[in-house]
Motif scaffolding. Structure first.
Motif, PDB file in Angstrom:
ATOM      1  N   PHE A  97       0.828  -1.203   0.000  1.00  0.00           N
ATOM      2  CA  PHE A  97       0.000   0.000   0.000  1.00  0.00           C
ATOM      3  C   PHE A  97       0.867   1.259   0.000  1.00  0.00           C
ATOM      4  O   PHE A  97       0.419   2.337  -0.397  1.00  0.00           O
ATOM      5  N   GLY A  98       2.113   1.127   0.454  1.00  0.00           N
ATOM      6  CA  GLY A  98       3.039   2.259   0.372  1.00  0.00           C
ATOM      7  C   GLY A  98       3.303   2.671  -1.060  1.00  0.00           C
ATOM      8  O   GLY A  98       3.439   3.864  -1.363  1.00  0.00           O
ATOM      9  N   VAL A  99       3.378   1.687  -1.974  1.00  0.00           N
ATOM     10  CA  VAL A  99       3.551   1.990  -3.395  1.00  0.00           C
ATOM     11  C   VAL A  99       2.331   2.736  -3.921  1.00  0.00           C
ATOM     12  O   VAL A  99       2.440   3.686  -4.697  1.00  0.00           O
ATOM     13  N   VAL A 100       1.139   2.309  -3.467  1.00  0.00           N
ATOM     14  CA  VAL A 100      -0.096   2.979  -3.884  1.00  0.00           C
ATOM     15  C   VAL A 100      -0.081   4.440  -3.445  1.00  0.00           C
ATOM     16  O   VAL A 100      -0.392   5.341  -4.227  1.00  0.00           O
ATOM     17  N   MET A 101       0.292   4.678  -2.200  1.00  0.00           N
ATOM     18  CA  MET A 101       0.345   6.050  -1.689  1.00  0.00           C
ATOM     19  C   MET A 101       1.383   6.878  -2.436  1.00  0.00           C
ATOM     20  O   MET A 101       1.165   8.059  -2.725  1.00  0.00           O
ATOM     21  N   MET A 102       2.505   6.266  -2.757  1.00  0.00           N
ATOM     22  CA  MET A 102       3.551   6.992  -3.467  1.00  0.00           C
ATOM     23  C   MET A 102       3.051   7.456  -4.830  1.00  0.00           C
ATOM     24  O   MET A 102       3.271   8.612  -5.227  1.00  0.00           O
ATOM     25  N   LEU A 103       2.357   6.590  -5.557  1.00  0.00           N
ATOM     26  CA  LEU A 103       1.854   6.982  -6.867  1.00  0.00           C
ATOM     27  C   LEU A 103       0.738   8.014  -6.744  1.00  0.00           C
ATOM     28  O   LEU A 103       0.587   8.880  -7.611  1.00  0.00           O
ATOM     29  N   PHE A 104      -0.045   7.952  -5.673  1.00  0.00           N
ATOM     30  CA  PHE A 104      -1.057   8.990  -5.446  1.00  0.00           C
ATOM     31  C   PHE A 104      -0.385  10.346  -5.254  1.00  0.00           C
ATOM     32  O   PHE A 104      -0.798  11.359  -5.834  1.00  0.00           O
ATOM     33  N   LEU A 105       0.669  10.391  -4.443  1.00  0.00           N
ATOM     34  CA  LEU A 105       1.377  11.645  -4.192  1.00  0.00           C
ATOM     35  C   LEU A 105       2.085  12.147  -5.455  1.00  0.00           C
ATOM     36  O   LEU A 105       2.157  13.353  -5.697  1.00  0.00           O
ATOM     37  N   ILE A 106       2.599  11.227  -6.258  1.00  0.00           N
ATOM     38  CA  ILE A 106       3.218  11.633  -7.526  1.00  0.00           C
ATOM     39  C   ILE A 106       2.154  12.226  -8.448  1.00  0.00           C
ATOM     40  O   ILE A 106       2.386  13.242  -9.117  1.00  0.00           O
ATOM     41  N   GLY A 107       0.970  11.607  -8.467  1.00  0.00           N
ATOM     42  CA  GLY A 107      -0.117  12.142  -9.281  1.00  0.00           C
ATOM     43  C   GLY A 107      -0.507  13.545  -8.869  1.00  0.00           C
ATOM     44  O   GLY A 107      -0.879  14.375  -9.713  1.00  0.00           O
ATOM     45  N   LEU A 108      -0.421  13.841  -7.561  1.00  0.00           N
ATOM     46  CA  LEU A 108      -0.752  15.184  -7.084  1.00  0.00           C
ATOM     47  C   LEU A 108       0.188  16.245  -7.659  1.00  0.00           C
ATOM     48  O   LEU A 108      -0.162  17.421  -7.716  1.00  0.00           O
ATOM     49  N   GLU A 109       1.395  15.819  -8.052  1.00  0.00           N
ATOM     50  CA  GLU A 109       2.360  16.762  -8.615  1.00  0.00           C
ATOM     51  C   GLU A 109       2.174  16.956 -10.112  1.00  0.00           C
ATOM     52  O   GLU A 109       2.841  17.793 -10.720  1.00  0.00           O
ATOM     53  N   LEU A 110       1.298  16.167 -10.730  1.00  0.00           N
ATOM     54  CA  LEU A 110       1.119  16.226 -12.188  1.00  0.00           C
ATOM     55  C   LEU A 110      -0.299  16.656 -12.532  1.00  0.00           C
ATOM     56  O   LEU A 110      -1.256  15.959 -12.194  1.00  0.00           O
ATOM     57  N   GLU A 111      -0.435  17.773 -13.185  1.00  0.00           N
ATOM     58  CA  GLU A 111      -1.744  18.161 -13.685  1.00  0.00           C
ATOM     59  C   GLU A 111      -2.033  17.395 -14.972  1.00  0.00           C
ATOM     60  O   GLU A 111      -1.111  16.933 -15.656  1.00  0.00           O
ATOM     61  N   PRO A 112      -3.322  17.226 -15.334  1.00  0.00           N
ATOM     62  CA  PRO A 112      -3.666  16.463 -16.547  1.00  0.00           C
ATOM     63  C   PRO A 112      -2.940  16.934 -17.796  1.00  0.00           C
ATOM     64  O   PRO A 112      -2.554  16.124 -18.634  1.00  0.00           O
ATOM     65  N   ARG A 113      -2.714  18.249 -17.915  1.00  0.00           N
ATOM     66  CA  ARG A 113      -1.995  18.753 -19.091  1.00  0.00           C
ATOM     67  C   ARG A 113      -0.580  18.210 -19.139  1.00  0.00           C
ATOM     68  O   ARG A 113      -0.069  17.849 -20.205  1.00  0.00           O
ATOM     69  N   ALA A 114       0.081  18.136 -17.951  1.00  0.00           N
ATOM     70  CA  ALA A 114       1.446  17.600 -17.907  1.00  0.00           C
ATOM     71  C   ALA A 114       1.460  16.130 -18.314  1.00  0.00           C
ATOM     72  O   ALA A 114       2.373  15.670 -19.003  1.00  0.00           O
ATOM     73  N   LEU A 115       0.435  15.390 -17.881  1.00  0.00           N
ATOM     74  CA  LEU A 115       0.359  13.981 -18.249  1.00  0.00           C
ATOM     75  C   LEU A 115       0.157  13.825 -19.752  1.00  0.00           C
ATOM     76  O   LEU A 115       0.747  12.940 -20.386  1.00  0.00           O
ATOM     77  N   TRP A 116      -0.671  14.675 -20.342  1.00  0.00           N
ATOM     78  CA  TRP A 116      -0.885  14.633 -21.787  1.00  0.00           C
ATOM     79  C   TRP A 116       0.402  14.957 -22.539  1.00  0.00           C
ATOM     80  O   TRP A 116       0.698  14.364 -23.575  1.00  0.00           O
ATOM     81  N   ASP A 117       1.178  15.881 -22.003  1.00  0.00           N
ATOM     82  CA  ASP A 117       2.447  16.237 -22.641  1.00  0.00           C
ATOM     83  C   ASP A 117       3.439  15.074 -22.616  1.00  0.00           C
ATOM     84  O   ASP A 117       4.372  15.035 -23.422  1.00  0.00           O
ATOM     85  N   MET A 118       3.232  14.120 -21.699  1.00  0.00           N
ATOM     86  CA  MET A 118       4.145  12.976 -21.577  1.00  0.00           C
ATOM     87  C   MET A 118       3.751  11.809 -22.480  1.00  0.00           C
ATOM     88  O   MET A 118       4.405  10.773 -22.460  1.00  0.00           O
TER      89      MET A 118
END
Length: 625
Positions: free
Chosen positions: A60-81
């Protein structure tokens, strides 16, 4: 209860002892956690069968880590990737899978088993890599961003891999159970026949698709429309712990929903983080979840170390260790080639290749799933789990190797030939970072010629692109200074980041030119005293003036007029200059300031004088007002 407290004490004590030691040795916290797990598991035998169950909780620590990483990425940034996700990430998974599949087939494995092995080993450890990148401050480098793109692509790929693996199922011969009964592999893997909850079991393909889309859509809609009212409601309670409970509820609830529809909880949590990235409550969520993430990730790494089957390893150590090294080498070569193809250079390509060369925690999930689906035989699965664990154990050492390669490349990059200095001027500026740039622009804009020196090729190149001339060379070298016109210059500005280099330059320039006016940047008061003794005329602390201006803004917003605040600022500035000059006479480089009695006493006296002067100025302002 006693058993739980005992186990908790063992895990926490192992982490508290091993992790700081590993960090102090420069090995990173991940290797410390893995070593702690090996110590309390295979070595001392303090933990046993509960490790596997605990690992599922720790994931579950991995799950939390990816949630926190997602908080740093807005949808536009994800689309740019998207190009890196599909291109770089897709190629890495495909090439690694087929290369490792080919090796497995060369060892007489059926093509279906070989493909499952290739898919399992093609994924890397999101937990280890992102944790290490964050610790080393490498997330925002070009190599770090490309690594993140590949890891995100791998997490997304877990979903279609899980859907694809059952198609590779084959019939294995029955095995003899411990009680003498005959079982098939799938039956043995399912154990007591317990079935987890699912919203998609028994549904046709189109039904599974609809339910999955509905689950993802519900997460997006809830993130957009429900989180703000929820947190406003929580805020009204004025109970700090409710923020933490709400943050945990969001992550746990999303993970549970994703599990019900057969999607990776980590991917669902990442998607929720991206949706909430633009929320005003983002920082609250980060603050509340960060401690849980760190502890659970640490627990996950400990369980990986504790779960290594050393009995199986010692039975055929050479073969298993060779397999683990072969996985790292094959993936490393593919990653290095991809880094070249996608134009990563120098340290970034080494970071990319070495950072992703291991297998990952999703390998444990895929191996277990493959056994249940009769894709991989149980004997091969046990060896495969050991190979995955060993590559994860070796990975922190690859980051140590990266540090060595990075330092070597840095030294090589710095060995550029010096420019031939064909100009001289009345002002020499040594160092053209943020501080030196402002000085240079002001002096040149005022009509005076400057000669700029810096030993950083990248900085000089950026200057030239913006139309400013500068020369590459070490400003502390006498031949460079003579070529720049030290003997004829009127002013030398020392704006170097390196404190010792700045002292060396000031001392040399003062020795060569007693009449030269030297202006030097200083890091702090101690550096001021050293520069004063070295011979600098004007010494500017790099943050003093900006902090003083910020203090003036505070006074203005506390009710003082602009004139009154400016007068208080001027008084403080004049007093501080006098204070530094007086204390420089008392400062002794061989005695810490706190143990220098004369220095301490004079500091107290000067502080009292400042307070009295500020009171007098305040009274004067009141009389004028």
């Amino acid at each position: 209860m006693e058993g739980f407290l005992y186990q908790a004490s063992i895990y926490l004590a192992a982490a508290v002892l091993a992790v700081p030691i590993a960090s102090r040795l420069g090995l990173g916290s991940v290797l410390g956690y893995l070593a702690a797990g090996i110590l309390i598991g295979p070595v001392l035998g303090l933990v046993g069968s509960e490790t596997e169950a605990l690992q599922h909780f720790a994931e579950f620590g991995v799950v939390m880590m990816l949630f926190l990483i997602g908080l740093e990425l807005e949808p536009r940034a994800l689309w740019d990737m998207r190009h890196k996700l599909l291109g770089l990430g897709g190629l890495q998974i495909a090439l690694s899978t087929f290369a490792l599949m080919g090796i497995a087939m060369a060892y007489d494995q059926d093509w279906g088993v070989a493909l499952a092995i290739g898919l399992t080993l093609s994924l890397s450890s999101t937990a280890i890599v992102l944790q290490t990148l964050s610790e080393k401050g490498l997330m925002q480098t070009n190599g770090g961003r490309n690594i993140f793109s590949v890891l995100l692509a791998q997490d997304i790929a877990v979903i279609p891999i899980l859907a694809f693996l059952p198609l590779l199922a084959i019939s294995f011969p029955p095995i003899l159970a411990a009680d003498g009964s005959i079982q098939r592999i799938a039956d043995a893997a399912h154990g007591d026949g317990h079935h987890s909850l699912s919203l998609v079991d028994g549904l046709p393909g189109w039904g599974v698709t609809l339910v999955t889309i509905a689950a993802i859509g519900s997460i997006i809609l809830a993130g957009v429309f429900l989180t703000r009212p929820l947190f406003r409601f929580i805020h009204a309670s004025r109970l700090r712990e409710m923020y933490t409970a709400s943050a945990l509820l969001i992550v746990v609830g999303i993970s549970f929903l994703m599990t019900l529809v057969g999607i990776s909880p980590a991917l669902g949590a990442f998607l929720a983080g991206v949706v909430l990235a633009s929320s005003e409550f983002r920082h609250e969520l980060e603050t509340d979840l960060e401690p849980f993430k760190g502890l659970l990730l640490g627990l996950f790494f400990i369980t990986v170390g504790a779960g290594i089957n050393f009995v199986l390893l010692f039975e055929d150590a050479t073969a298993i260790i060779s397999m683990a090294l072969l996985v790292i080498i094959v993936k490393g070569l593919i990653l290095f080639a991809l880094a070249k193809a996608f134009r990563l250079r120098g340290r970034d390509q080494w970071l990319f290749a070495l950072g992703l060369a291991q297998a990952g925690e999703f390998g444990f999930v895929l191996v277990s799933f493959s056994v249940k689906q009769s894709v991989i035989p149980l004997a091969i699965a046990e060896t495969l789990l050991l190979v995955v664990a060993l590559t994860m154990l070796i990975q922190p050492l690859l980051f140590v190797l990266y540090d060595y390669v990075s330092k070597r490349d840095s030294a090589a990059e710095e060995q550029h030939p010096d420019d031939e200095i064909d100009e001289q001027g009345p002002v020499i500026i040594a160092g053209i970072g943020r501080f030196g740039q402002i000085v240079n622009r002001l002096v040149q804009a005022s009509g005076f010629k400057t000669v700029v020196l810096d030993n950083n090729m990248e900085t000089i190149s950026v200057m030239r692109r913006f139309g400013f001339k500068g020369f590459l060379g070490d400003p502390t070298r006498p031949d460079i200074l003579r070529a720049a016109g030290l003997q004829k210059a009127s002013v030398l500005v020392v704006a170097l980041d390196d404190q010792e280099a700045a002292l060396k330059l000031v001392a040399y320039a003062r020795k060569e030119r007693p009449d030269l006016h030297i202006i030097s940047r200083a890091y702090d008061r101690t550096h001021v005293y050293k520069l004063y003794q070295a011979g600098a005329d004007d010494i500017v602390r790099e943050v003093f003036d900006s902090a003083l201006r910020a203090g003036r803004y505070v006074l203005e917003n506390m009710g003082l007029t602009d004139y009154e605040a400016a007068e208080m600022e001027r008084l403080f500035y004049d007093h501080d200059r006098e204070t530094v000059q007086q204390l420089a006479e008392l400062w002794d480089p061989m005695v810490p300031p706190s143990q220098n009695k004369a220095y301490v006493e004079r500091t107290k006296e000067l502080h009292r004088e400042l307070e009295a002067a500020l009171v007098r100025q305040s009274d004067k302002n009141a009389e004028v007002g």
